[in-house]
Write an enzyme that holds these catalytic residues in place. Structure first.
Site, mmCIF file in Angstrom:
data_model
loop_
_atom_site.group_PDB
_atom_site.id
_atom_site.type_symbol
_atom_site.label_atom_id
_atom_site.label_comp_id
_atom_site.label_asym_id
_atom_site.label_seq_id
_atom_site.Cartn_x
_atom_site.Cartn_y
_atom_site.Cartn_z
ATOM 1 C CG HIS A 1 -6.378 1.538 -5.733
ATOM 2 N ND1 HIS A 1 -4.995 1.737 -4.762
ATOM 3 C CD2 HIS A 1 -7.021 0.708 -5.164
ATOM 4 C CE1 HIS A 1 -4.994 0.857 -3.717
ATOM 5 N NE2 HIS A 1 -6.284 0.250 -3.867
ATOM 6 C CD GLU B 1 -4.520 6.629 -6.861
ATOM 7 O OE1 GLU B 1 -4.143 6.884 -5.699
ATOM 8 O OE2 GLU B 1 -5.289 5.532 -6.869
ATOM 9 C CB CYS C 1 -1.360 2.745 -2.536
ATOM 10 S SG CYS C 1 -1.418 1.990 -3.980
ATOM 11 C CB CYS D 1 -1.604 4.072 -7.281
ATOM 12 S SG CYS D 1 -2.863 3.170 -7.060
#
Length: 156
Positions: free
Chosen positions: A76, A78, A101, A104
């Site tokens: 992801h 992040e 999410c 993260c």
């Protein structure tokens, strides 16, 4: 003096949107920009495969058998921004195009980031986002919706 310039929030969210355009994912492009208390960018990321994994060899599907989808392979935005950071993330702000999410969120908390500014939360009522907010709330990580950007500036 010029009056129609970008605010800091617009500028940094714009960087997050620009970073998202690097993603090879046909369905979801997410970007993140981490800013220190001095308003300096210290990390940028987007959702994509780990370094060395070919974009052409791995699947990008959303549906099907788990190993034949993107989910076990994509990193992801992040964590990519955290891993790409150039200095301490203590007390930093993360600008991200999609609310983080739960996985993260754990990395964000561990890194010392203290505020999330997000543009979209299309998964708001999912277990993952509920868990993220629960962890953010208990660790005093602030989060706020940002919707004050002309996306057309970025998408031209």
């Amino acid at each position: 003096m010029r009056k129609n310039y970008l605010s800091w929030d617009q500028y940094f969210m714009g960087i997050a949107f620009l970073s998202a355009k690097r993603s090879k994912d046909e369905h979801t492009q997410v970007g993140a920009c981490i800013v220190n208390p001095s308003k300096r960018i210290v990390g940028i990321g987007y959702n994509g495969l780990p370094i060395g994994c070919s974009d052409k060899e791995y699947p990008w599907a959303r549906d099907g058998e788990w190993l034949n989808t993107k989910y076990p392979y994509v990193v992801h935005a992040e964590p990519n921004a955290i891993l790409n950071s150039t200095s301490s993330l203590k007390d930093c702000v993360m600008y991200v195009t999609l609310f983080p999410c739960n996985e993260c969120a754990k990395l964000i908390i561990q890194s010392g980031i203290k505020e999330i500014v997000y543009y979209d939360n299309k998964y708001d009522q999912t277990d993952s986002i509920i868990a993220s907010k629960r962890m953010f709330d208990s660790c005093n990580v602030k989060y706020r919706l940002f919707n004050d950007i002309d996306i057309n500036i970025i998408s031209r």
